[in-house]
Design a protein around this motif. Structure first.
Motif, PDB file in Angstrom:
ATOM      1  N   THR A  42      -3.243   9.823  -0.589  1.00 54.05           N
ATOM      2  CA  THR A  42      -2.194   8.874  -0.936  1.00 54.05           C
ATOM      3  C   THR A  42      -1.250   9.492  -1.972  1.00 54.05           C
ATOM      4  O   THR A  42      -1.581  10.484  -2.625  1.00 54.05           O
TER       5      THR A  42
ATOM      6  N   GLY B 175       0.790  -1.228   0.000  1.00 56.46           N
ATOM      7  CA  GLY B 175       0.000   0.000   0.000  1.00 56.46           C
ATOM      8  C   GLY B 175       0.815   1.267   0.000  1.00 56.46           C
ATOM      9  O   GLY B 175       0.270   2.357   0.238  1.00 56.46           O
TER      10      GLY B 175
ATOM     11  N   ASP C 278      -0.756   3.429  -2.838  1.00 51.09           N
ATOM     12  CA  ASP C 278      -2.210   3.553  -3.022  1.00 51.09           C
ATOM     13  C   ASP C 278      -3.044   3.382  -1.758  1.00 51.09           C
ATOM     14  O   ASP C 278      -4.258   3.548  -1.808  1.00 51.09           O
ATOM     15  N   LYS C 279      -2.404   3.087  -0.617  1.00 45.19           N
ATOM     16  CA  LYS C 279      -3.182   2.896   0.618  1.00 45.19           C
ATOM     17  C   LYS C 279      -2.722   3.826   1.740  1.00 45.19           C
ATOM     18  O   LYS C 279      -3.551   4.384   2.465  1.00 45.19           O
ATOM     19  N   THR C 280      -1.408   3.973   1.911  1.00 44.39           N
ATOM     20  CA  THR C 280      -0.881   4.830   2.980  1.00 44.39           C
ATOM     21  C   THR C 280      -1.258   6.285   2.709  1.00 44.39           C
ATOM     22  O   THR C 280      -1.042   6.790   1.608  1.00 44.39           O
TER      23      THR C 280
END
Length: 237
Positions: free
Chosen positions: A119, A104, A107-109
């Motif tokens: 992100t 991530g 695209d997640k953090t």
């Protein structure tokens, strides 16, 4: 009349305060990059041991809000914010061999920047590429890997942004971003040109046309293009 005067004064105070905050961010980002980036490589070990300067500049970026209509300030802010957040992501997972080793990462953090929780992918694809059709972004947004064009040891600034974008694009196109075989009329390009082909072929131009816009030694239009594997190893000193 008095209400108009008060409103004007308050507006001037707000504009002046915004300008000072943004200038302070650019100054602190510039100092950070000058201290911690040498020839495109980042001193992650040193930053990890003493993260105060990185945390301070990211803290400043939390509350800054720039309108996309103020294009130069907006682009410069988000380019610097992206590059700083990448460094923060690697520091938070330090030691790490590659940003892709951390699930991530892109695209997640999320990071608290510009009044948003956002992100890295959203900064790149929505805030920058989504609003401005400029392939040169790919040469200044540095993903923390050796396959990226190198990170510069200074901040991107609104007054010098266009020159900086041009300079970094020319360095890449005339450097390791391409591998040219003149005899075989072939050129291998970084996978960036494959992944974002639509950015390099805007307005009916070909990839070779884009390359020739910035390359000193022009390529024949008959050159065939292919792509070499991206090096995801972390860009550490």
């Amino acid at each position: 009349m008095r209400k108009i005067t008060i409103l004007l004064v308050l507006t001037l105070i707000w504009v002046n305060g915004f300008s000072q905050d943004l200038d302070a961010f650019f100054n602190k980002a510039d100092a950070f990059f000058k201290t911690n980036v040498i020839e495109g490589k980042v001193a992650y070990s040193k930053i990890h041991s003493n993260p105060e300067a990185l945390n301070a500049v990211l803290k400043m970026a939390e509350s800054i809000s720039v309108s996309k209509s103020d294009a130069k300030n907006y682009q410069a802010f988000w380019i610097n914010a992206y590059n700083l957040a990448v460094i923060k992501g690697i520091i938070d997972n330090y030691p790490t061999n590659s940003p892709l080793d951390n699930k991530g990462f892109f695209d997640k953090t999320t990071y608290s920047l510009g009044g948003k929780s956002i992100t890295l992918n959203n900064i790149e694809h929505k805030l920058l590429r989504g609003h401005f059709k400029d392939a040169r972004f790919h040469f200044v947004l540095v993903c923390g890997a050796l396959g990226c064009p190198p990170l510069i040891s200074k901040a991107y600034l609104p007054k010098t942004l266009d020159v900086q974008l041009e300079t970094q694009t020319k360095k890449a196109i005339n450097g390791a971003f391409l591998r040219v075989n003149t005899k075989k009329k072939r050129v291998e390009a970084s996978q960036i040109m494959e992944w974002y082909k639509e950015d390099f072929t805007m307005n009916g131009q070909s990839e070779i046309d884009f390359i020739n816009t910035y390359r000193t030694e022009k390529l024949d239009k008959k050159f065939k293009i292919s792509y070499f594997p991206y090096n995801w190893k972390v860009n550490k000193q």
